[in-house]
Motif scaffolding. Structure first.
Motif, short mmCIF file in Angstrom:
data_model
loop_
_atom_site.label_atom_id
_atom_site.label_comp_id
_atom_site.label_asym_id
_atom_site.label_seq_id
_atom_site.Cartn_x
_atom_site.Cartn_y
_atom_site.Cartn_z
N THR A 38 23.61 -32.40 102.10
CA THR A 38 23.02 -33.46 101.28
C THR A 38 23.74 -33.55 99.94
O THR A 38 24.08 -32.52 99.35
CB THR A 38 21.53 -33.17 101.04
OG1 THR A 38 20.87 -33.03 102.30
CG2 THR A 38 20.87 -34.27 100.24
N GLY A 61 13.86 -32.77 106.06
CA GLY A 61 14.59 -32.22 104.92
C GLY A 61 14.73 -30.72 104.97
O GLY A 61 14.31 -30.07 105.93
N HIS A 103 22.44 -37.72 103.78
CA HIS A 103 22.21 -36.50 104.52
C HIS A 103 23.16 -36.57 105.71
O HIS A 103 23.04 -37.44 106.57
CB HIS A 103 20.75 -36.39 104.97
CG HIS A 103 19.80 -36.13 103.85
ND1 HIS A 103 18.86 -35.13 103.88
CD2 HIS A 103 19.66 -36.74 102.65
CE1 HIS A 103 18.17 -35.13 102.75
NE2 HIS A 103 18.63 -36.11 101.99
N THR A 120 18.12 -39.70 101.06
CA THR A 120 17.07 -38.99 100.33
C THR A 120 15.95 -39.92 99.91
O THR A 120 16.19 -40.99 99.35
CB THR A 120 17.65 -38.29 99.10
OG1 THR A 120 18.55 -37.25 99.54
CG2 THR A 120 16.57 -37.67 98.25
#
Length: 355
Positions: free
Chosen positions: A251, A289, A303, A320
């Protein structure tokens, strides 16, 4: 969006002023109206678009608006009295990061394609305050397609109401310490799911995001010398595949919490990296996540699945959206809206737009 790493208009007390207090999860009625797979979602989830800078004069005005000082202070609650942050001079490290190395948050110093294709996305809210998120250039036939979070582009509301949309949209790939190393790109058109339009009374951007619709697509204008953004930055792959429990994800983003909280780590000066296995949010199972200390400003950041630290390339599978405050899980968890059918519709619309 409330409790998210970015900002969104017109949710003034939630995102624009970063003063979220609490957010209810979807009621059963609202869930039925917005969750993927329901009849309402099938009927109503279409593409909503908004025109940005379509003239030379407007592109030039936006380019001039985003000065180094203005970019550095984008997201400050009281920019008039907020000191301009110092540069982050963390040394670059040309050695590649070992594959599958967990990282809860650190300045990305390893270069590669991600250093060019990911950047900071700036905008101005309808009340005149500036904000920022993160965005990524993705492969597309028009070489002008950029993906971010929907709440970085607008708040929930009627799409014809101009104050639901952010203005002065400006993408700076490879942003670093107030500079535009690859130039800046104004945005010609923005697109979100129609779920961000007028929705059941009382529904906010947090609820629509929890339902999996927090993806935005942008069509960037050409550079000053006439090149599409991907010709300047390169692009990353994009996919719309279901997530896998424990999938290792990298990320990236530009968090900026320290502008408003001296105890925070990041001011938006450099791109931050996190990596680790992904899991669904306990109270928002459509969001996935892992451990990451990024927050406000990282919204919309990519991501990556299958990320190669040696080349800085991977496949964008999510953007995100929020932290553990909304999606649950351990403290210091950052969640993405995974790209599915709704995001695919937006991408199919954006990828062939002429610029």
């Amino acid at each position: 969006m409330p409790k998210t790493p970015g900002t969104s208009a017109p949710d003034r007390t939630l995102a624009r002023r970063l003063a979220a207090a609490g957010a209810a999860l979807l009621s059963a009625a609202t869930m039925a109206a917005v969750l993927p797979g329901t009849a309402a979602a099938v009927e109503r989830d279409t593409v909503t678009t908004h025109a940005g800078a379509t003239t030379t004069q407007e592109r030039d005005r936006i380019d001039a608006y985003w000065t180094p000082a203005r970019m550095k202070l984008a997201g400050a609650l009281v920019p008039e009295i907020t000191p301009v942050p110092e540069d982050d001079d963390t040394p670059d490290d040309p050695r590649p990061l070992p594959a599958d190395t967990p990282d809860p948050g650190a300045v990305w110093t390893h270069g590669g394609a991600v250093d060019r294709s990911v950047g900071r996305l700036f905008f101005t809210f309808s009340d005149g305050y500036d904000g920022s998120c993160t965005a990524t250039v993705v492969a597309a036939p028009n070489r002008s397609t950029v993906v971010t979070a929907a709440h970085c582009l607008r708040g929930v509301g009627a799409p014809g109401a101009d104050d639901t949309w952010n203005h002065n949209l400006y993408f700076v790939p490879g942003y670093r310490n107030g500079t535009k190393p690859l130039g800046g790109f104004s945005i010609r058109t923005a697109a979100t799911s129609s779920r961000w339009d007028a929705v059941p009374a009382g529904t906010g951007s947090d609820q629509v995001a929890v339902a999996g619709y927090d993806t935005g697509l942008l069509v960037a204008n050409r550079s000053a010398d006439g090149r599409p953004v991907a010709d300047v930055t390169g692009s990353q792959r994009i996919a719309f595949t279901p997530p896998t429990e424990g999938e290792f994800v990298h990320t990236f983003g530009y968090p900026k919490d320290r502008l408003n909280n001296p105890a925070a780590r990041y001011t938006g000066s450099r791109m931050i990296h996190c990596a680790g296995p992904a899991h669904p949010g306990p109270t928002a199972p459509l969001l996935w996540g892992g451990a990451c200390d990024m927050s406000h400003g990282a919204s919309g950041g990519p991501h990556f699945a299958g990320f190669d630290p040696r080349t800085g390339t991977g496949t964008v599978v999510g953007v995100t959206t929020t932290t553990d405050e909304l999606a649950g899980g351990p403290a210091g968890t950052l969640y993405a809206t995974r790209l599915g059918d709704s995001a695919h519709r937006l991408y199919d619309w954006a990828r062939t737009r002429a610029v």
